[in-house]
Design an enzyme around this catalytic site. Sequence first.
Site, PDB file in Angstrom:
ATOM      1  N   SER A 124       0.831  -1.200   0.000  1.00 36.04           N
ATOM      2  CA  SER A 124       0.000   0.000   0.000  1.00 36.04           C
ATOM      3  C   SER A 124       0.865   1.249   0.000  1.00 36.04           C
ATOM      4  O   SER A 124       1.778   1.386   0.804  1.00 36.04           O
ATOM      5  CB  SER A 124      -0.906  -0.007   1.242  1.00 36.04           C
ATOM      6  OG  SER A 124      -1.699   1.141   1.267  1.00 36.04           O
ATOM      7  N   GLY A 125       0.571   2.181  -0.926  1.00 35.62           N
ATOM      8  CA  GLY A 125       1.336   3.420  -1.019  1.00 35.62           C
ATOM      9  C   GLY A 125       2.485   3.352  -1.999  1.00 35.62           C
ATOM     10  O   GLY A 125       3.208   4.336  -2.167  1.00 35.62           O
ATOM     11  N   THR A 129      -2.122   1.975  -7.940  1.00 38.20           N
ATOM     12  CA  THR A 129      -3.309   2.589  -8.549  1.00 38.20           C
ATOM     13  C   THR A 129      -2.906   3.634  -9.578  1.00 38.20           C
ATOM     14  O   THR A 129      -3.487   3.714 -10.663  1.00 38.20           O
ATOM     15  CB  THR A 129      -4.190   3.223  -7.450  1.00 38.20           C
ATOM     16  OG1 THR A 129      -4.552   2.209  -6.509  1.00 38.20           O
ATOM     17  CG2 THR A 129      -5.448   3.828  -8.036  1.00 38.20           C
ATOM     18  N   ASN A 174      -1.074   5.408   3.212  1.00 39.58           N
ATOM     19  CA  ASN A 174      -1.449   5.874   1.877  1.00 39.58           C
ATOM     20  C   ASN A 174      -2.739   6.693   1.964  1.00 39.58           C
ATOM     21  O   ASN A 174      -3.705   6.254   2.580  1.00 39.58           O
ATOM     22  CB  ASN A 174      -1.660   4.649   0.964  1.00 39.58           C
ATOM     23  CG  ASN A 174      -1.870   5.034  -0.484  1.00 39.58           C
ATOM     24  OD1 ASN A 174      -1.882   6.202  -0.831  1.00 39.58           O
ATOM     25  ND2 ASN A 174      -2.046   4.037  -1.329  1.00 39.58           N
ATOM     26  N   SER A 177      -5.542   4.615  -0.488  1.00 38.46           N
ATOM     27  CA  SER A 177      -5.280   3.171  -0.484  1.00 38.46           C
ATOM     28  C   SER A 177      -6.495   2.405  -1.002  1.00 38.46           C
ATOM     29  O   SER A 177      -7.627   2.623  -0.570  1.00 38.46           O
ATOM     30  CB  SER A 177      -4.964   2.726   0.959  1.00 38.46           C
ATOM     31  OG  SER A 177      -4.788   1.326   0.997  1.00 38.46           O
ATOM     32  N   SER A 178      -6.253   1.504  -1.967  1.00 39.19           N
ATOM     33  CA  SER A 178      -7.342   0.653  -2.478  1.00 39.19           C
ATOM     34  C   SER A 178      -7.695  -0.370  -1.408  1.00 39.19           C
ATOM     35  O   SER A 178      -6.852  -1.172  -1.013  1.00 39.19           O
ATOM     36  CB  SER A 178      -6.905  -0.066  -3.757  1.00 39.19           C
ATOM     37  OG  SER A 178      -6.594   0.848  -4.765  1.00 39.19           O
ATOM     38  N   GLY A 401      -1.475  -4.779  -1.883  1.00 39.27           N
ATOM     39  CA  GLY A 401      -0.138  -5.340  -1.687  1.00 39.27           C
ATOM     40  C   GLY A 401      -0.032  -6.051  -0.348  1.00 39.27           C
ATOM     41  O   GLY A 401      -0.945  -6.031   0.481  1.00 39.27           O
ATOM     42  N   GLU A 403       0.561  -6.775   3.339  1.00 37.05           N
ATOM     43  CA  GLU A 403       0.375  -5.862   4.475  1.00 37.05           C
ATOM     44  C   GLU A 403       0.891  -6.485   5.766  1.00 37.05           C
ATOM     45  O   GLU A 403       0.518  -7.623   6.102  1.00 37.05           O
ATOM     46  CB  GLU A 403      -1.099  -5.482   4.642  1.00 37.05           C
ATOM     47  CG  GLU A 403      -1.602  -4.594   3.519  1.00 37.05           C
ATOM     48  CD  GLU A 403      -2.993  -4.035   3.774  1.00 37.05           C
ATOM     49  OE1 GLU A 403      -3.395  -3.112   3.042  1.00 37.05           O
ATOM     50  OE2 GLU A 403      -3.686  -4.523   4.692  1.00 37.05           O
TER      51      GLU A 403
END
Length: 1010
Positions: A124-125, A129, A174, A177-178, A401, A403
């Site tokens: 994430s981050g 995306t 993030n 973040s998705s 991603g 985590e």
Amino acid sequence: MMESKKEDVRRKHIRLHMEGALTARDKVGVQDFVLLDAYTSESAFVDNLRKRFNENLIYTYIGTLLVSVNPYQELGIYTVSQMELYQGVNFFELPPHVYAIADNAYRMMCSELNNHFILISGESGAGKTEASKKILQYFAVTCPMTQSLQIARDRLLLSNPVLEAFGNARTLRNDNSSRFGKYMDIQFDFQGIPVGGHIISYLIEKSRVVYQNQGERNFHIFYQLLAGGEEERLAFLGLERDPQLYKYLSQGHCAKESSINDKNDWKTVSNAFSVIDFTEADLENLFGIIASVLHLGNICFEEDDQGCATIPDTHEIKWIAKLLGVHPAVLLEALTHRKIEAKTEEVICPLTLELSVYARDAMAKAVYGRTFTWLVNKINSSLVNKDFTRKTVIGLLDIYGFEVFDKNGFEQFCINYCNEKLQQLLIERTLKAEQAEYEMEGIEWEPIKYFNNKIICDLVEERHKGIISILDEECIRPGPATDLSFLEKLEEKVGTHAHFETRKLAGPKGRKRIGWMEFRLLHYAGEVTYCTKGFLEKNNDLLYRHLKEVLCKSKNVILRECFLLAELENRRRPPTVGTQFKNSLSSLLEILISKEPSYIRCIKPNDRKEPSKFDDFLIRHQIKYLGLMEHLRVRRAGFAYRRKYEHFLQRYKSLCPDTWPHWHGPPAEGVERLINYIGYKPEEYKLGKTKIFIRFPRTLFATEDALEFCKHQLVARIQATYKSCLGRKEYVKKRQAAIKLEAHWRGALARKAIQRRKWAVRIIRKFIKGFISRNKPLCPDNEEFIVFVRKNYILNLRYHLPKTVLDKSWLRPPGILENMQQKVVTSEIFRGRKDGYTESLNQPFANSRINEGDINPKVLQLISHEKIQYGVPVIKYDRKGFKARQRQLILTQKAAYVVELAKIKQKIEYSALKGVSTSNLRDGILVIHVSPDDKQKGDAVLQCGHMFEAVTKLVMLVKKENIVNIVQGSLQFFISPGKEGTIVFDTGPEEQIYKNKNGQLTVVSVRRKS
């Protein structure tokens, strides 16, 4: 001799191009990790990455895999000119870029007509995306496009902000973040034009709807609606702008974040909705659901004396009921009671405070989760392409991603399991497949030891034995199942697994780092400790049947689609969240396995989202769990490029005279002859059974350059030959065409002359007919002639205008245009003075309304010495009794005659005519006044249907000025010497003429609105 010199020059050019490619070095580091000398060293890998990052070179290759480091700043490398630069260019010709990956996938899809996917992974981050957005934008700008397909392109692009609003949130790592996985297929037709798409979503993080950690936010759409929504919309939804007023938005204590502009994002999302074909009704229902979730969070429960939950303030209940279209009392009962079904009856039991809170949160999560699925389906319906011809696709997988948090729960367990499966896919497609292919081709290479993470995937997903199966068993077994009993079951079933640990099973050192409610998995990326608290609840994700019944009967159209009545009839337990995720992940992998892969690995340089800061420790960790070193070892120990002999020879055969233009022997021998001619070194290639393997990308790049050089020579030669051939063909064609033209041209000219003469004859004949019938009423025979005469007269007026305003000597019109002169006289008499004048303007005057055949021969004999100028049927009213009688009014050059059949009832000499009177109303009455001393019978009272025409004709024959008198109210007329009569004019609802009580003739007209 000359031929050998030419061949030497050609060979020299090819070698010069190859040497130029070989000696070109990167100014900062290397742009392909395969070219690293110390390719087995992680430190060398990190050092090369750092050098490039410090120079804002965020992209680096490992063969065809792209490594992307998030710069956390705008670099100006995503312009339209950059897109055009990478369009259609050889993959290794330009510096690494996400556009190169996109263009390579697109060109391979178009040339080989097969499907591709681009797998974008990273934590994430790291910029996953953003990478997928850049790829979509590249396709939107560079692919051929038609006006009709522009809508599909815009919808593909604008689906992103909508899905981000509903599926992304701010986390500690993030700002965008998705919180769901997304796989998008972009469909292309045979021309390479994007014509549609399809999106699949995976495991939206529903728990975020009801709870956020410190420093995190709920999904963006809630804050965007409050910040940017119109006042009328918010009032309709019962919402205030301050997010702190809502429990579901304020738990993370960062509802307002300076780095996020919710108001601007709302405008983007609103614009996207209009393009993606959402109706106003859809949006009203959708935002009604979003608002109802916020109202749900603000419901407060209290405990009564019996320990049951109550809702003392029903304000929020009323709003939810209104927005979802359910009855408030039914919703209130469903939130505080539970329906238990026995075999023959239903029992409704009150819920405790804790269970009511659970029911409320479960309802919020279920409503939001299913609405998100509806949203994805709605977007898919707008992206669907109705042309069912064969399409090729490029898939984009943007999924969460790996985590690792301080506290990892059920969501992190699912996310990391997904990453294990994707890593397994990478291993199978790059490591195992590479080795298998080389063995099949009979090429020796250095075996690479790598960690096969299938053992971890089996630990999680194996039927009846894996963690997900054990979790499902614990969820459905009778008796009090808890998170602790689940942990005990894990220790019992998988406690001996080498990659599983709990506090009870760990050694003395490991025990201190694992809690009593935790277990640890040894992932391919390292150890992750999971807290089992909430595992059972989140896996069950149960919504009480009573609440489900309420939602199934909702009047909200979206909810009715999301909660079907068929669910209530189905008594089977729905699959758990873990099982659903495992099945959808298996489906995803089947999709990916059927396509050609491209990989983008995204790396986050630091945890604080600061530009130009490079955290070595963090990056080493990501390099490890992304499997980049293993991938590099395969690429370096193996070969960067391989191609079947047939395809390689077909592409590069023009580089060698022996293989150009056709090679008639076996393809393997042709390739060997070709590479010997080019000058490949032994360490640069290997020849397999069916393929050639090239070790270094630079060798392939040099070959491509040589091909480009050779193409120019070949094209020049082909063009010269082709142009001479075309020239000869053109000459023969032109000569034959000239002969044929000469043969037919004279005939064409003669036919044209005949047609022109025929046309002239028709025109002359038509005008002769028009001249002959010019005095007849307007008809097809004289229409064109009269129009022609009228046009000429009006054009001639330009040169014969009166000199002054008082000069009335206008150019006299031709006889057939006397109508126009008569209209001028009518205008002078009646314009603005009598009703009905305006309507008469477009009615042409006739020469006469009575043909000579309609006049009695005796009458014609009596007036034979005079020429009849005009005749019209009239109604004559007796001067004394006002009895109406049918008569004819005939005007000659000297007198006006009132005729009854064969008798002349009255002759009025123009010299004895004193005047003509008529009213200002819409009646057709006219009175012809005569001199009393002229032995006349008296004034003639007539009613005429063509009054304006008759009076005008009479005035023009009498040739006296101001003889027409237009009266209002009444007029006097002469009956006999010393005796006069009166005519009264009035208006009414209908036309009538009668003798009134006073003995006067009353004429009633209908006054129409002008």
